[in-house]
Motif scaffolding. Structure first.
Motif, PDB file in Angstrom:
ATOM      1  N   ARG A 154      10.518 -12.896   4.077  1.00  0.00           N
ATOM      2  CA  ARG A 154      10.737 -13.848   2.987  1.00  0.00           C
ATOM      3  C   ARG A 154      11.835 -14.852   3.310  1.00  0.00           C
ATOM      4  N   ASN A 199      10.171 -18.397   4.778  1.00  0.00           N
ATOM      5  CA  ASN A 199       9.706 -19.537   3.983  1.00  0.00           C
ATOM      6  C   ASN A 199      10.660 -19.808   2.813  1.00  0.00           C
ATOM      7  N   LEU A 250      11.837 -17.981   0.516  1.00  0.00           N
ATOM      8  CA  LEU A 250      11.494 -17.433  -0.789  1.00  0.00           C
ATOM      9  C   LEU A 250      12.703 -16.773  -1.446  1.00  0.00           C
ATOM     10  N   MET A 277       2.120 -18.067   2.771  1.00  0.00           N
ATOM     11  CA  MET A 277       2.391 -16.645   2.621  1.00  0.00           C
ATOM     12  C   MET A 277       1.263 -15.960   1.847  1.00  0.00           C
ATOM     13  N   PHE A 318       0.520 -12.201  -0.019  1.00  0.00           N
ATOM     14  CA  PHE A 318       1.377 -11.155  -0.564  1.00  0.00           C
ATOM     15  C   PHE A 318       0.723  -9.778  -0.527  1.00  0.00           C
ATOM     16  N   ARG A 321      -0.002  -7.652  -2.939  1.00  0.00           N
ATOM     17  CA  ARG A 321      -1.129  -7.507  -3.855  1.00  0.00           C
ATOM     18  C   ARG A 321      -1.748  -8.872  -4.032  1.00  0.00           C
ATOM     19  N   ASN A 337      -2.776 -12.158  -5.405  1.00  0.00           N
ATOM     20  CA  ASN A 337      -2.213 -12.814  -6.585  1.00  0.00           C
ATOM     21  C   ASN A 337      -2.877 -14.160  -6.866  1.00  0.00           C
ATOM     22  N   PRO A 338      -4.232 -14.158  -6.994  1.00  0.00           N
ATOM     23  CA  PRO A 338      -4.864 -15.422  -7.405  1.00  0.00           C
ATOM     24  C   PRO A 338      -4.366 -15.796  -8.794  1.00  0.00           C
ATOM     25  N   ARG A 351      -6.653 -19.894   0.092  1.00  0.00           N
ATOM     26  CA  ARG A 351      -5.759 -20.783  -0.644  1.00  0.00           C
ATOM     27  C   ARG A 351      -4.610 -21.235   0.250  1.00  0.00           C
ATOM     28  N   SER A 352      -4.093 -20.281   1.041  1.00  0.00           N
ATOM     29  CA  SER A 352      -3.010 -20.633   1.964  1.00  0.00           C
ATOM     30  C   SER A 352      -3.517 -21.521   3.095  1.00  0.00           C
TER      31      SER A 352
END
Lengths: 282, 294
Positions: A73, A76, A78, A114, A116, A118, A120-121, A186-187
Motif C-alpha cells: 500500500r 500507490n 494508499l 490495485m 484488493f 475481497r 470490491n466492485p 476495471r484496473s
C-alpha cells in the motif's frame, strides 16, 4: 526469468538514494529504497530496498504480520488516507520518486493500479460503469473511447464473453471470481504501468483462484504486477521473482531476501527463507 | 413479561387509531370523499374540506426538504469524511443537540427572529428572482408557507444529518480505497462512490425527516399564519393538518367541526405511519446489507 545479477539487500541499503536514481537499471520499473512505514510512530515496515522488474510478476511472501500488505500500500500511496501513517524512504516509478511531490497521488494511482483482497466492485454501478469508472475519474467522457476500453479490458480479464450481453446489470449479479475479474478489468482499463494485487484470491474458491492465476500469467507480458500472497504454491506458480519478508524482533516487517522465484524456492541464501518456503513456520 | 408489554403497546396504538376513526366517522359519513378534496373550511356554512391542509402539509414539507437535503447531506459528508477529527466530534454533538430544542422555541425563534429576516431579505430576494409572479407573488409579510418550510428544515436537520452521517460512515473502506486506487480524487470518491453506496440509507433519513415535518405542530402553528385556504404563493399564510387541529380544536363547537378536525387527524396519522414505516424499512435494509457484507 530475470537475469540481472542479484544484489543482497544489505549492499543496496548502503547505496545512497542519489546513486541509485542516477543510474536506473533499465528493466526496473519500480525501485524501493529504504522504504519504512509507521503508524502513530510505531514501525510496521523497516528499510525495505529492492527493485521490481518491468513486465514481470513479483510476489511478496511471508507470514502474517510481516508487513507485505503495508508495504504494497506504500507503492500507490494508499497510506495517505490514514492520518497516523508515515512513509519514509523513496519509491521510484520510472525514476520519479512518488513521494517526491512531482507526481500527484491521483495521477500516480492511475499509473499504479490495485486489486484488493475481497472483490470490491461498486454495487451502485452497472458492470459497464464499473469497468469505465477509472477512466471517468480521469476525465474521459467520449463514449466511443469508453466502449473500446471496456471491451478490451474485459477481454484481457477473460470476462468479456460472460458479460457482453449484460453490461447494464449491476455488478452484484456476478459470482465472487467474476467480481474479482471485473475489478482487474476495471484496473486494466486505466492502462496502468504497474498492478498491485493484495492477496487477490484469498476470498475465492479454488476454481476461481485457478482462473485468476491463469489471468495473472496472461497479463504478465503487458503489465508489471506485484502480488502479495500467503499461498506458497501460488507464489511459485505465478511469480518470476519473490521477496520474502519477516517480522523482526520489534514487530516491524523486514525484507529478508529477494531473488528469482526458482532461487527463493530452490536454493535460498537465508536459512529463514528456506525454513519458510519448506513450510517449517508461518 | 415482554409479550405483555408488546400487547399493551399494540393495544394502545390500535385503541388510539380505533377511537380516532370512531370519532371522525360522522364527518367522513356526512361529507364522503369530498372531505378530502374540498377546499372550503367554513364552520358558519358547515362546509369542511381538508384539501388546503393536506396541500399545506405537503408544501411546507417539500420546501423544508429542498432546503434540508442539500445542507444535511453536505453536513453529513463533512462530519463523516472531510472535517478534522476533533471538529467532527464538536460539530456532530452540536447538530444532535439541535434535536433537543423544544419545538415551541423554534416557533418563537421563527416568529421573532427569522420572520423579520424573511420579510426584509429572503422574500424580497425570491420575489425579485421570480419577478413577483407565480409562486413568488403577493404581499411579503414574513410569515407563511416559506417561513414554515425554513423552520421545518432547521428542525429536521438533526435527524437528516445524524442518520446520513452514520450510513455514510458505514460505507466499507474497501469501496473508498477501490475508487482512490483508480485515480479518483477525494471529491469524486465521495460523490460517485460513497454517496451512491449509501443512497438507500440517505433516502431513509429523508423519509424519516418527511415524517417529522408532516407531524410538526407547535412551531408551524406559530409561524404559518393559519389561513384555512389553498395558498397561491410561497409568501401566503396557510395551514397544515397539524396546525389547524392545534389551532381550532379548543373552539370547535359548531356541528361537525370537531369531528372534521379528528378526521384530519386520522388522515395525518395514516400519512405519518406510512412514511415512518417506509423510512424504517429503508434504514433497516441498509443495516442488513452492511452486516451481510461484513
Amino acid at each position: 526469468m530475470v537475469d540481472q545479477p542479484e544484489v543482497a539487500s544489505a549492499t543496496l541499503d548502503a547505496l545512497p538514494p542519489a546513486a541509485a536514481s542516477s543510474e536506473p537499471e533499465p528493466e526496473s520499473i519500480l525501485m524501493l529504497r529504504k522504504v519504512s512505514v509507521s503508524f502513530s510512530g510505531k514501525l510496521a515496515v523497516r528499510d525495505v530496498t529492492f527493485d521490481v522488474p518491468e513486465k514481470r510478476v513479483t510476489a511478496l511472501i511471508g507470514p502474517s504480520g510481516s508487513g507485505k500488505t503495508t508495504l504494497l500500500r506504500a507503492l500507490n500511496r494508499l497510506h495517505d488516507t490514514v492520518s497516523s501513517a508515515r512513509v519514509t524512504g523513496s519509491v521510484l516509478l520510472n525514476g520519479t520518486d512518488i513521494y517526491g511531490g512531482a507526481l500527484h497521488p491521483t495521477l500516480l494511482r492511475s499509473r499504479v493500479g490495485m486489486v484488493f483482497q475481497r472483490p470490491n466492485p461498486f454495487p451502485a454501478m452497472s458492470i459497464y460503469d464499473n469497468v469505465v469508472s477509472g477512466l471517468r475519474f480521469n476525465g474521459v467522457r467520449k463514449k466511443s473511447l469508453l466502449d473500446e476500453a471496456a471491451e478490451s479490458a474485459l477481454i484481457a480479464a477473460a470476462l468479456w464473453e460472460s458479460v457482453r450481453n449484460r453490461m447494464t446489470a449491476r455488478a452484484g449479479v456476478l459470482s465472487g471470481g467474476e467480481q474479482q475479474r471485473l475489478c482487474i478489468a476495471r484496473s486494466l482499463a486505466v492502462e496502468p504501468e504497474v498492478l498491485l494485487m493484495d492477496e487477490p484470491t484469498s476470498a475465492l474458491d479454488p476454481q476461481a483462484t485457478r482462473r485468476i492465476e491463469e489471468l495473472i500469467d496472461e497479463l504478465s507480458d503487458r503489465v508489471t504486477m506485484v502480488i502479495v500472497t500467503h499461498n506458497m504454491q501460488q507464489a511459485s506458480r505465478v511469480s518470476h521473482r519473490c521477496a520474502f519478508m519477516l517480522m523482526g524482533d520489534d514487530r516491524a516487517g523486514e525484507l529478508i531476501e529477494v531473488g528469482p522465484t526458482d532461487q527463493i524456492f530452490g536454493s535460498p541464501t537465508d536459512q529463514r527463507t528456506s525454513d519458510y518456503v519448506q513450510g517449517r513456520f508461518g | 413479561m415482554l409479550g405483555a408489554a408488546v400487547v399493551i403497546f399494540l393495544a394502545l396504538l390500535l385503541g388510539l387509531a380505533a377511537d380516532l376513526v370512531y370519532q371522525a366517522a360522522p364527518a367522513f359519513a356526512h361529507f364522503g370523499f369530498a372531505f378530502v378534496t374540498g377546499t372550503q373550511w367554513n364552520p358558519v356554512t358547515t362546509s369542511y374540506g381538508a384539501l388546503p391542509f393536506i396541500v399545506g402539509t405537503l408544501e411546507t414539507t417539500a420546501i423544508a426538504m429542498m432546503i434540508a437535503i442539500p445542507i444535511g447531506l453536505g453536513t453529513a459528508l463533512s462530519l463523516a469524511y472531510l472535517l478534522p477529527k476533533r471538529l467532527r466530534l464538536v460539530l456532530g454533538t452540536a447538530v444532535e443537540l439541535l434535536a433537543a430544542v423544544p419545538s415551541v422555541i423554534y416557533g418563537l425563534w421563527g416568529l421573532l427572529v427569522v420572520a423579520p429576516w424573511s420579510r426584509t431579505i429572503i422574500e424580497p430576494v425570491i420575489g425579485f428572482i421570480f419577478g413577483h409572479s407565480g409562486p413568488a407573488s403577493g404581499p411579503e409579510i414574513g410569515i407563511g408557507l416559506l417561513l414554515a418550510g425554513i423552520i421545518l428544515a432547521v428542525m429536521v436537520l438533526p435527524t437528516m444529518v445524524a442518520i446520513s452521517r452514520d450510513v455514510l460512515m458505514a460505507v466499507p473502506s474497501e469501496q473508498i480505497e477501490g475508487a482512490l486506487a483508480l485515480g479518483a480524487t477525494r471529491w469524486q470518491t465521495l460523490w460517485r462512490v460513497v454517496v451512491p453506496h449509501a443512497r438507500t440509507g440517505i433516502l431513509g433519513a429523508v423519509t424519516l425527516s418527511i415524517g417529522r415535518a408532516f407531524g410538526e405542530t407547535m412551531a408551524v402553528a406559530m409561524i404559518i399564519g393559519n389561513t384555512p385556504s389553498l395558498a397561491h404563493s410561497l409568501f401566503s399564510p396557510a395551514a397544515t393538518m397539524a396546525s389547524i387541529i392545534a389551532n381550532q380544536f379548543t373552539e370547535a363547537v359548531e356541528p361537525f367541526e370537531l369531528q372534521s378536525l379528528i378526521a384530519i387527524a386520522v388522515l395525518l396519522l395514516v400519512m405519518s405511519l406510512l412514511v415512518n414505516v417506509a423510512a424504517r424499512l429503508l434504514v433497516r435494509s441498509v443495516g442488513r446489507t452492511h452486516v451481510s457484507a461484513a
